[in-house]
Design a protein around this motif. Structure first.
Motif: not given
Length: 249
Positions: A189, A220, A223, A228, A231
């Motif tokens: 991340l 992903l 979360l 992306t 995220a």
């Protein structure tokens, strides 16, 4: 007499000059004006180098708004970064807070806007004041922020508190989601926050692109986002910074 050094930052020249002239009539105020964010940063740097730092910045909430239409929002200018690009009012506040934290900033606004006022406070502003307020009111704010007071119009208090509470709630939820990631997923991340693509992440972490793809999909999923970009936005709300690219070079 202790004099207060004030810098007015507004790209509307007539307003900036008029306000500067009104403030300069006060016996304890020294005032200068800058017509853009980069110009203000250069003034701050020059004053600091000469040992005569400004005490308070009065920043137009809509600084550069006309020039910013149709363009991406500017990024916060870091310490020492008096760039020649566009810098909006709130980004300038954040840049000053980062580079010269002793300087107090007050945002001057043409209209009440709880969301933007909350963003300004989060960026480090000490006040949000109407442009059409009286000179005595503005002077009270200037002197107040130097005593570490925070000034908001009473009509904005409820809305700003609501915005700040909502922002804190989003941050708490984001932090909880990030905590659900494994150490390796958090590392991936941070690479995503730094803007690295799958191949670059694989090279940095000594993993295969297929393994990195799996980690990214897991990130992903945990979360609860589908891209992306989403995220990265969530990670930033949770206080997750980018991986240090300098350390790897």
């Amino acid at each position: 007499m202790v004099r207060i050094r004030v810098l007015v930052v507004d790209d509307h020249r007539i307003f900036a000059e008029s306000l500067a002239a009104a403030l300069a009539a006060e016996p304890d105020v020294d005032v200068s004006a800058a017509g853009s964010g980069p110009a203000a940063l250069r003034s701050l740097e020059r004053a600091a180098a000469e040992g005569r730092r400004f005490d308070v910045l009065l920043v137009d909430a809509d600084l550069g708004a006309a020039s910013l239409q149709g363009m991406r929002p500017p990024t916060v200018v870091p310490e020492g970064g008096a760039q020649d690009g566009l810098v909006d009012g709130i980004s300038l506040v954040a840049g000053v807070r980062s580079g010269q934290p002793a300087v107090r900033t007050v945002v001057l606004a043409e209209r009440d806007d709880p969301r933007r006022a909350a963003l300004a406070l989060q960026a480090g502003a000490s006040g949000w004041v109407a442009k059409d307020c009286s000179l005595s009111r503005l002077l009270n704010v200037i002197r107040g922020v130097l005593r570490d007071e925070t000034h908001l119009p009473p009509a904005l208090l409820t809305g700003v508190l609501r915005e700040l509470t909502a922002a804190r709630k989003h941050r708490t939820e984001s932090e909880r989601l990030v905590e659900s990631l494994t150490p390796r997923e958090r590392e991936v991340l941070r690479c995503m926050v730094a803007g690295l693509g799958r191949k670059a992440v694989a090279e940095r972490l000594f993993l295969s692109p297929h393994t990195v793809r799996t980690h990214m999909q897991n990130v992903l999923g945990k979360l609860g986002v589908h891209s992306t970009l989403a995220a990265v936005a969530l990670a930033r709300r949770a206080g997750v910074g980018p991986v240090d690219l300098e350390a790897a070079s």
